[in-house]
Motif scaffolding. Structure first.
Motif, PDB file in Angstrom:
ATOM      1  N   TYR A   1       0.848  -1.195   0.000  1.00  0.00           N
ATOM      2  CA  TYR A   1       0.000   0.000   0.000  1.00  0.00           C
ATOM      3  C   TYR A   1       0.878   1.238   0.000  1.00  0.00           C
TER       4      TYR A   1
ATOM      5  N   GLN B   1      -7.481  -1.392  -1.721  1.00  0.00           N
ATOM      6  CA  GLN B   1      -7.796   0.037  -1.624  1.00  0.00           C
ATOM      7  C   GLN B   1      -9.101   0.163  -0.857  1.00  0.00           C
TER       8      GLN B   1
ATOM      9  N   THR C   1     -11.500  -3.614  -3.258  1.00  0.00           N
ATOM     10  CA  THR C   1     -11.836  -2.198  -3.117  1.00  0.00           C
ATOM     11  C   THR C   1     -13.305  -2.054  -2.735  1.00  0.00           C
TER      12      THR C   1
END
Length: 390
Positions: A208, A285, A313
């Motif tokens: 990340y 994410q 996500t």
């Protein structure tokens, strides 16, 4: 045409990468692009070789006051309506007697609310009364709306941002893209980088990049706290971080999890990021539908999808256009338990992980293109920046 992009800061964040690749693509279309920054850029090659020209604000003023043909009939484009770029853009456009454009990439009102811990209406009132202490690195709650209202047009990174544009001001939405190097990342993980980071072969690796700030700290806190949940269930996972965290924004549990199961790679040059992403097995994410995530386009998602890794996500911003189980796995509430469950699902089903990675890359290839973005912005300039057909 001559195009002058005016950023509110140095190049280190998303604004810089977007300006860099859009300016290069516009140069390739035969235009002459300049990038004006409030301070001298200390690493002009951070995102690769610029085919445009860096222009100091002082030099731009000298050129305009001297009526130099270099900036004659220029298009001025403020990269976000934050106070620094607002002042620079209005000043340069006034000298040139030319209209200006503004770019939106975030819900600036929400960011200001997060900074001051007050609703935007209260910030407006305090600004009217003169009691609000404003930071020029963010919008001014009154001046930014006047700035948008006076623009020849406003570009937006995602359609949801158009609601902040005053009625009657033209808008153009374009999506960002990423470097071609991300599309060339092999599907197998980068063993060399994993060895350099001290990662074991049996560990599932997450990567990340990016900073932790007031607006995204809650969801990154949940990402960190997902790691011990997976460890307790017998799933060895490590999270590689690059960028810097504001530890005071994170919970003690998240800090402990980061210390035990995280690896801090520190500052990673943009050209090295594909190698680091190539070491990942899964990319996450996190996010939540709401005033912040709905109005942004996380730059990470472009290269996460392009990398061929399976992406987890939320159904917000660009994620709403992805299909759950085909291009990505959806998070339900982006809690630590939710994040851990989706990571575990991919760890347990390698065929699903491979298919999602391949489909995500195909989606990115179909929809993300700096060339298409440049063509859309060019048409927007020509339509609204030259009212007399110049």
């Amino acid at each position: 045409m001559n195009i002058v992009f005016i950023n509110y800061s140095l190049y280190g964040g998303c604004s810089g990468v977007h300006i860099h690749f859009l300016a290069n693509a516009l140069q390739d279309r035969g235009h002459r692009c300049f990038v004006a920054l409030p301070v001298e850029e200390d690493d002009p090659y951070y995102f690769g070789t610029p085919r445009y020209t860096f222009l100091s604000v002082d030099d731009a003023i000298i050129l305009l006051k001297g009526n130099a043909p270099l900036l004659k009939d220029a298009v001025f484009h403020a990269w976000t309506p934050r106070e620094i770029s607002r002042r620079l853009t209005t000043g340069l456009a006034r000298l040139a007697r030319r209209p200006y454009f503004v770019h939106l990439e975030d819900n600036e009102e929400y960011i200001l609310e997060s900074l001051h811990h007050k609703p935007f209406a209260q910030l407006e009132q305090e600004a009217r009364e003169g009691s609000l202490v404003c930071n020029d690195a963010f919008i001014h709650p009154l001046r930014y709306r006047e700035f948008l209202g006076g623009a020849a047009g406003v570009t937006c990174i995602i359609k949801a941002l158009t609601r902040f544009v005053p009625e009657g001001v033209p808008t153009q939405v374009f999506w960002p893209s990423c470097e071609e190097a991300f599309f060339r990342i092999p599907f197998s993980h980068n063993k060399k980088v994993r060895q350099q980071l001290g990662l074991r072969d049996d560990e599932t690796v997450l990567v990340y990049p990016g900073a932790v700030h007031a607006a995204n700290a809650p969801i990154i806190d949940e990402l960190f706290r997902a790691l011990p949940l997976l460890a307790e269930q017998g799933y060895p996972v490590r999270l590689v971080r690059c960028g810097f965290d504001k530890d005071e924004l994170l919970s003690p549990e998240a800090l402990e999890a980061r210390s035990r199961w995280g690896i801090q790679a520190g500052h990673v040059a943009a050209k090295e990021l594909p190698h680091l992403i190539g070491a990942a097995d899964i990319l996450v994410q996190p996010g939540m539908p709401g005033p912040f995530d709905d109005c942004r386009f996380p730059s990470k998602l472009t290269f996460f999808l392009a990398s061929g890794r399976p992406v987890i996500t939320a159904p917000t911003n660009i994620g709403k256009l992805l299909r759950d189980g085909e291009h990505c796995l959806y998070l339900h509430d982006s809690s630590a338990g939710d994040i851990a469950a989706q990571i575990r699902r991919l760890m347990e089903n390698r065929d699903l992980a491979r298919r999602i990675g391949e489909n995500g890359r195909a989606f990115a290839r179909q929809h993300f293109s700096w060339e298409r973005a440049a063509a859309a912005v060019e048409s927007f300039y020509l339509k609204w920046g030259f009212p007399h057909g110049k």
